[in-house]
Write an enzyme that holds these catalytic residues in place. Structure first.
Site, PDB file in Angstrom:
ATOM      1  CE1 TYR A 364      -0.417   4.042   0.087  1.00 12.90           C
ATOM      2  CE2 TYR A 364       1.006   5.543   1.291  1.00 12.90           C
ATOM      3  CZ  TYR A 364       0.630   4.941   0.110  1.00 12.90           C
ATOM      4  OH  TYR A 364       1.308   5.234  -1.050  1.00 12.90           O
ATOM      5  CG  HIS A 751      25.094  -8.072   7.725  1.00 11.12           C
ATOM      6  ND1 HIS A 751      24.989  -8.896   8.818  1.00 11.12           N
ATOM      7  CD2 HIS A 751      24.755  -6.838   8.171  1.00 11.12           C
ATOM      8  CE1 HIS A 751      24.631  -8.203   9.877  1.00 11.12           C
ATOM      9  NE2 HIS A 751      24.470  -6.950   9.502  1.00 11.12           N
ATOM     10  CB  VAL A 777      22.961 -25.782  17.584  1.00 13.02           C
ATOM     11  CG1 VAL A 777      22.271 -25.056  16.431  1.00 13.02           C
ATOM     12  CG2 VAL A 777      24.476 -25.753  17.398  1.00 13.02           C
TER      13      VAL A 777
END
Length: 1092
Positions: A364, A751, A777
Site C-alpha cells: 500500500y 478484554h 492516582v
C-alpha cells in the site's frame, strides 16, 4: 469478549423454543422483521396475522427505553404500521449521545391489557451468582428497578425453586397470579442457565387470564459458550450497538479471529478520522485509545482494535492490509497518522508479526504516500530489535515517514509525537540487542553463584515466607499469603515446551537449586520423558498421560500451570483441585464460558486454592518463580531486573501490560518483588483485592501498584481497604479505559471484562474514587511512571526502602533455534536430495509442481481398480485413485521411511533392501492414518453423532482424531493437496456425506488451533469411504469390508513406494558415501537417577 447483546427477535426465539414452564406462553414465534429488503406482499403471505390483528411496531437495534423515546407504534393496523414506519424508516435518530439510522424493525401482535397486568423481571450474572429482580409494576414508567424491585440471589451451582420465587419475589402479586408467575420465572431462570445468558430482561411481562406475554425483551449471551450451545443457538448474529454501523471489514477480521488461535479485533469508530491504530495487546490497545482521547483526538480516532496471542506473519498481514485499505479511502486535509504500538510482548515474536505489517505497507506504499500517512512505531518483546530494524528499513526504501522506538521509550510517548504534543527525537537511544543479553561470555559451566535474593529494602533472611493464615473451624481453608517461594515446584498441563524452557532459564538465572517444573501432563501421548536445558546441561522432565500419576509421583508440587484449551480447561482444573497438595492454579486459556469460571471460583474458595486467570499470561516473583511465558524472554527478564526481587508489587488484568509494568517499575524503582496478571475476563479467579491484601501482609513489599480497568467494581474494595486502614502501604493505581465515556456508542474493548454496565464501572469514576480514598492516582497513564518514582523516592528518603548494591546477573547459553532465528549461527545440512521439495506452498516432484503432475493423464487408476477391487471403476473413481497416488508419492527426505531408504542406499544396499527398509516404518505413527481416519469418522457418522459431540468425545477419551492436524499447514496457509482433492471430490462424486461431516469437524478443530486442519490422510480416508459407498459398484457390506482389511493404507504404501525408489536412485546418481550421524546432533545423557 464474552457477554454480547443479541437482538430482541433472537432472544424471543430462544425463549419460545426452549423455555420449559407450565405457564401458557402466548404469541410464540409471532413476529415479523422489516428491513430495507422487505417485500410486504411476501411478508403478509408468511405472516397472515399481520392482515387481521392489531399490531405493535418498534426498532430492534439494541435501543434502550424505546417507549419513552416515542419509538414504539401501538395498536395499529398494517396500513398504520406502514405509515408509522414511513416517518422513521432509514431516518437518522439520536439516542443519548449516539446517532444512528433506524433500519431494522419488529412487528408483533398488540396485546390488550390493564396496567396492573404488567410486571418486570430481570436475571443478570455477578461473580457470586445470578440475581433475579422482580417488580409487580412493569412498563415504560417502571423507574429505578434497582431501588424498587424485589431481588433474589441464586448462588453459583444452586437451583431456583417456585417456593423461593413466591416467598421472596411475588409478595405484592395477587394470589391468583402467583402460581403462573412462579412457574414462568423458574422456567426463565433455567432457560437463562441452559443457554448461557448473562443478562435477560423482560419489561413488561404481561399476565392475563389467557397466559403470559413477553412484550419487550433485552438480552446478552456468553459468546464463548458457542461450542456448548451451538446446537441450540444456531448461527447467532450479534448486532452492533446503536449508532455504529456493522462494516464488512469488521466481519472479515472477526472471521479471521474465529479461525485463529490468536486474538484479532477491529471496531470502526469514525472511518473518516485521521488517527488510526494497530496495537498489539488487549490492555495496551485500551491505553493507546485513552491517551489519544486525553490529548484531544477523540473526534479523529478512526478505529479501536488489537492483535495479540502470537498471530502468524500471514494473519498479521491480513489484519494490517485491512487497516491500510480503510485508512486510504478518503483523504484528510491534515494527512493521517498510523500508530503501531504495543506493550512489551511476553511470547509473541515481534519480528515475525512486523514482517506481515511490512509486507502490507509495501503493498500500500502508493496510497499511503498519496494520503500523506505518517507512521509511529513502539514495541518490545522477543526479537523486537529485528522487528524495529525491518520497520525502519521499509520507511527508508518506500519514502513513507516511519518513526521507530523500542522499550527505551515510554509506551504511549508516540501518541504525543503523532498528535504534535511532543517533539520527535532524531536518534532515540536503543537498548541492547537480544543476543548481547543471552550469549554466555564466561568460560565456566557451573551454576552461577547466588545473587541477591532478598528485597532491596530489607536484609537477606533465611526464610522470607509468610505462612498462610489458619482458618477458623467450620470455615473454608484460608488461602496462602505467599504463593511462590524459592523452592516452589509446578506441574505444567499441556505440551508447552517453549514456556517450560523459559521457566527453566528463569530459574537458572535466579540461581535456583532445582528447576521449578517437576513434570508435565499431556493426555494425548503415553508417559515419556521430554528433553530441556538447565543452563548448559540437558535434563529430562517426565511427561504423564494422566494427572493422577503426576500428582502421586510429585507430592512436593503445589502449583499447576494449565495451558489446557478453552474447551478442556474447566475439566482439567476441576480435576486438579481434587488434590489437596495444589494451592495455586494458573489458567492461561482465553474464552472459557463465564458460568464455568464462576464454578471454578466457588470450588477454589471452598478448597482454599488461589486461581490466577483465566485469560492471563500468569505472574512472576523475581528470584523465585515465574508462570509460563510471563516476563517474556531472557533479554527482558534481565533488562527489567526480574532475576532478583525489588520492593514493589503490582497486580494488573493484562498480561502484556504486566510486562510493561515490569519495565516501568525497573526504570523508576529498585524493581519488582512480585507481579500478577489476574486476566481479562469479567470474573477472574482471584481479584485485585486478593493480591493487594497478600502484598499488604508481605514484609518485603513496600509499595503496591494496581493497573485497573473499565468494567466491574473490584477497585472500590481497594478504596474501602484504604479508608478502613486494612491497606496501609502506599498504593499507586490507574484504571485504563477512560476513553469509553467519550465515545458516542458502546465499545467492547479487547478484554472480555472491559465494558462498563453502569456509571460506577467506568474508569473515570473508579480513578476518582481511588484518588478520594487516598491512593496515588496519576492524571493519565503517561504519568504513571512519574508517580511511581515519586512515591518510591519518598520511601527511600524516609528510610522505608534501603536500596541494595546491584549484582551483575549470570548468563544463560542461547538456544540453537533462537540463535538461528537471530542469524548468529549456521549448520551444514545432513542430507542432500534432488527429487522432492515439500517446503513451499505446493509439493514438487523433480521440479514439477503437483498441479502440473495432475495434468498428465495416466491410466494407473483403472489398472488398480481391476487388481484390488475386481471392478471396473467409473472414470472419476480411477482419476481420484491416480490423484491419491500422486499426492502420496513423496513428502521429502526428512520423514522416517525416506530417511531409512537413503541410509540403506548410502550403505551400498540394493533397491529391494532399501525400499523394504523404508516400507517397514509405515504404521500407526507414520502413514497409517488413512484407515484409522476412515474408521473413526465412519463410526461417528454412522452412529448419528453431531460433529461437536464427536470432537468432545475424542477430547474426553484423550484420543487424537486421526486425519486432523498438520505441522506446517493451517487454515490460513492451506495445503494445496487437500484443496485439489476436495475440489475434485465435490465436483465428481455422487455423494460426499462423510467428507462433509469431516469438514464440519474441521471447522470446530480449527477454531481451537488453525493447524488442526483436515490433512491429506484424513481427506483421502473419508473420501474413499464416500467413493466405495456411492459409486454403485459395491454393496454396503463390501465397501465396509475394504476399509476394514486395509485397502486404504494400501494406497499410501503403493504411492509412497514410488518416492522411496526415487530416493534410492537419487542417492546412487549423486554418488553419496556412507552416512554417519554427527555427534553434535546426539544427546549423551546419564541414567535418569544420576542426571541431576
Amino acid at each position: 469478549m464474552s457477554a454480547k447483546a443479541i437482538s430482541e427477535q433472537t432472544g424471543k426465539e430462544f425463549l419460545y423454543k426452549y423455555i420449559c414452564t407450565s405457564a401458557a406462553v402466548q404469541n410464540r414465534f409471532r413476529y415479523a422483521t422489516v428491513t430495507a429488503e422487505t417485500d410486504w406482499d411476501r411478508l403478509t403471505q408468511e405472516h397472515p396475522w399481520l392482515l387481521t390483528e392489531r399490531l405493535v411496531v418498534k426498532p430492534d437495534q439494541l435501543i434502550k427505553r424505546r417507549g419513552k423515546l416515542g419509538l414504539v407504534g401501538i395498536n395499529l393496523d398494517l396500513q398504520g404500521v406502514r405509515e408509522w414506519l414511513k416517518a422513521r424508516f432509514m431516518k437518522e435518530t439520536t439516542v443519548g449521545k449516539a446517532k444512528g439510522v433506524l433500519k431494522n424493525f419488529l412487528i408483533e401482535p398488540f396485546v390488550p391489557h390493564a396496567q396492573e397486568e404488567e410486571f418486570y423481571v430481570c436475571v443478570y450474572a455477578t461473580r457470586e451468582g445470578d440475581h433475579v429482580l422482580f417488580h409487580h409494576e412493569g412498563g415504560v414508567e417502571v423507574g429505578d428497578v434497582d431501588a424498587k424491585a424485589q431481588r433474589l440471589m441464586v448462588a453459583v451451582d444452586d437451583k431456583l425453586s417456585e417456593d423461593q420465587v413466591k416467598e421472596q419475589l411475588l409478595t405484592h402479586v395477587p394470589d391468583e397470579k402467583k402460581e403462573i408467575l412462579a412457574s414462568f420465572i423458574v422456567g426463565l431462570f433455567n432457560l437463562y442457565e441452559d443457554l448461557y445468558f448473562t443478562y435477560l430482561e423482560i419489561n413488561p411481562l404481561v399476565v392475563t387470564q389467557d397466559g403470559v406475554y413477553i412484550l419487550d425483551m433485552a438480552a446478552k449471551i456468553d459468546a464463548t459458550a458457542d461450542y456448548i450451545c451451538k446446537a441450540k443457538w444456531g448461527d447467532v448474529e450479534f448486532p452492533p450497538p446503536f449508532g455504529r454501523e456493522a462494516y464488512p471489514e469488521e466481519a472479515y477480521i472477526a472471521d479471521l479471529d474465529a479461525k485463529s488461535g490468536a486474538s484479532l479485533k477491529l471496531t470502526l469508530l469514525n472511518p473518516r478520522g485521521r488517527i488510526w491504530t494497530m496495537v498489539a495487546g488487549g490492555g495496551a490497545s485500551v491505553v493507546y485509545s485513552d491517551t489519544i482521547c486525553d490529548l484531544g483526538g477523540v473526534d479523529e480516532l478512526a478505529n479501536y482494535g488489537e492483535y495479540s496471542g502470537a498471530p502468524s506473519e500471514q494473519q498479521t498481514y491480513d489484519y494490517a492490509k485491512t487497516i491500510l485499505s480503510l485508512m486510504t479511502r478518503e483523504k484528510h486535509p491534515l494527512g493521517k497518522v498510523l500508530i503501531i504500538g504495543g506493550s512489551i510482548a511476553n511470547f509473541t515474536n515481534v519480528a515475525a508479526t512486523f514482517k506481515g505489517i511490512v509486507k502490507a505497507i509495501k503493498d500500500y506504499q502508493g496510497p499511503l504516500k498519496e494520503h500523506e500517512v505518517t507512521i509511529f512505531v513502539r514495541r518490545g518483546g522477543p526479537n523486537y530489535q529485528e522487528g524495529l530494524r525491518v520497520m525502519g528499513e521499509v520507511g527508508k526504501t518506500t519514502g513513507i515517514p516511519i518513526h521507530v522506538f523500542g522499550t527505551e521509550t515510554h509506551m504511549t510517548a508516540i501518541v504525543g509525537m503523532a498528535l504534535g504534543h511532543r517533539p520527535i527525537p532524531n536518534q532515540p537511544p536503543m537498548d541492547a540487542h537480544t543476543a548481547n543479553f543471552l550469549l554466555n561470555a564466561s568460560s565456566s559451566a557451573k551454576t552461577p553463584a547466588t545473587t541477591r535474593t532478598a528485597s532491596f529494602s530489607e536484609p537477606r533472611t533465611s526464610n522470607d515466607v509468610t505462612p498462610a493464615k489458619k482458618s477458623k473451624a467450620g470455615l473454608p481453608p484460608a488461602k496462602a499469603t505467599t504463593l511462590f517461594r524459592k523452592h516452589t515446584k509446578a506441574i505444567v498441563w499441556g505440551m508447552q515446551t517453549r514456556a517450560v524452557q523459559g521457566m527453566l532459564d528463569f530459574d537458572y538465572v535466579c540461581s535456583r537449586d532445582e528447576p521449578s517444573v517437576a513434570a508435565m501432563v499431556y493426555p494425548f501421548t503415553g508417559d515419556h520423558k521430554q528433553k530441556f536445558y538447565w543452563g548448559h546441561k540437558e535434563i529430562l522432565l517426565p511427561v504423564y498421560k494422566n494427572m493422577a500419576d503426576a500428582m502421586k509421583k510429585h507430592p512436593e508440587v503445589d502449583v499447576l500451570i494449565s495451558f489446557a484449551s478453552l474447551r478442556s480447561a474447566f475439566d482439567s482444573t476441576v480435576e486438579a483441585m481434587q488434590y489437596p497438595q495444589i494451592h495455586t492454579i494458573a489458567i492461561i486459556a482465553e474464552g472459557i464460558p463465564e458460568a464455568q469460571t464462576r464454578k471454578l471460583i466457588k470450588m477454589a474458595d471452598e478448597k482454599g486454592v488461589t486461581i490466577i486467570g483465566p485469560a492471563t499470561v500468569g505472574g512472576i516473583k523475581p528470584g523465585c518463580f515465574k508462570i509460563g511465558n510471563t516476563g517474556g524472554m531472557l533479554d527482558n527478564i534481565l533488562a527489567s531486573k526480574l532475576y532478583r526481587p525489588g520492593s514493589v508489587a503490582y497486580v494488573s488484568r493484562s498480561g502484556g501490560m504486566s510486562n510493561e509494568l515490569n519495565n516501568i517499575i525497573s526504570r523508576t524503582t529498585d524493581g519488582v518483588y512480585e507481579g500478577v496478571a489476574i486476566g481479562g475476563d469479567r470474573y477472574p479467579g482471584s481479584t485485585f483485592m486478593d493480591h493487594v491484601l497478600r502484598y499488604q501482609d508481605t514484609p518485603g513489599i513496600k509499595m503496591i501498584v494496581v493497573l485497573g480497568e473499565i468494567g466491574g467494581t473490584e477497585e472500590y474494595k481497594i478504596c474501602q481497604g484504604i479508608r478502613e486502614g486494612r491497606i496501609t502501604k502506599p498504593v499507586v493505581c490507574w484504571c485504563i479505559g477512560t476513553c469509553a465515556t467519550m465515545f458516542a456508542s458502546e465499545v467492547q474493548f479487547g478484554h472480555a471484562g472491559a465494558c462498563a454496565n453502569q456509571a460506577s464501572e467506568t474508569a473515570v469514576a473508579k480513578n476518582q474514587a481511588l484518588r478520594d480514598a487516598g491512593a496515588y492516582v496519576p492524571k493519565s497513564f503517561d504519568e504513571l511512571g512519574n508517580v511511581i518514582k515519586t512515591v518510591y523516592d519518598e520511601l527511600v528518603a524516609n528510610g522505608t526502602i534501603i536500596p541494595a548494591e546491584e549484582v551483575p546477573p549470570p548468563t544463560v547459553p542461547m538456544d540453537y533455534s533462537w540463535a538461528r532465528e537471530l542469524g548468529l549461527i549456521r549448520k551444514p545440512a545432513s542430507f542432500m536430495t534432488s527429487i522432492c521439495d515439500e517446503r513451499g506452498q505446493e509439493l514438487i516432484y523433480a521440479g514439477m509442481p503437483i498441479t502440473e503432475v495432475f495434468k498428465e493423464e495416466m491410466g494407473l487408476g483403472g489398472v488398480l481398480g481391476l487388481l484390488w477391487f475386481q471392478r471396473r471403476l467409473p472414470r472419476y473413481a480411477c482419476q481420484f485413485i491416480e490423484m491419491c497416488l500422486m499426492v502420496t508419492a513423496d513428502h521429502g527426505p526428512a520423514v522416517s521411511g525416506a530417511h531409512n531408504t537413503i541410509v540403506c542406499a548410502r550403505a551400498g544396499k540394493d533397491l529391494i533392501s532399501s525400499l523394504t527398509s523404508g516400507l517397514l516404518t509405515i504404521g500407526d505413527r507414520f502413514g497409517g492414518a488413512l484407515d484409522a481416519a476412515a474408521k473413526q469418522f465412519s463410526k461417528a457418522f454412522d452412529s448419528g453423532m453431531l460433529p461437536m459431540e464427536f470432537v468432545n468425545k475424542m477430547k474426553k477419551d484423550g484420543k487424537l482424531i486421526m486425519g486432523i492436524g498438520h505441522r506446517v499447514k493451517s487454515i490460513n496457509n492451506p495445503d494445496m493437496r487437500v484443496q485439489i482433492l476436495k475440489d475434485f471430490v465435490k465436483q465428481h462424486f455422487p455423494s460426499t456425506q462423510l467428507l462433509d461431516y469431516a469438514l464440519d469437524v474441521e471447522k470446530i478443530t480449527t477454531s481451537k488451533k488453525p493447524n488442526l486442519i483436515l490433512n491429506v490422510d484424513g481427506l483421502i480416508g473419508v473420501a474413499f469411504v464416500d467413493l466405495l459407498r456411492t459409486c454403485g459398484g459395491f454393496t454396503r457390506d463390501e465397501a465396509d469390508e475394504f476399509v476394514e482389511i486395509g485397502a486404504l493404507n494400501g494406497i499410501f504404501v503403493l504411492g509412497r513406494s514410488m518416492g522411496f525408489i526415487g530416493h534410492y536412485l537419487d542417492q546412487k546418481r549423486l554418488k553419496q558415501g556412507l552416512y554417519r550421524h554427527p555427534w553434535d546432533d546426539i544427546s549423551y545423557v546419564l541414567p535418569e537417577h544420576m542426571s541431576m
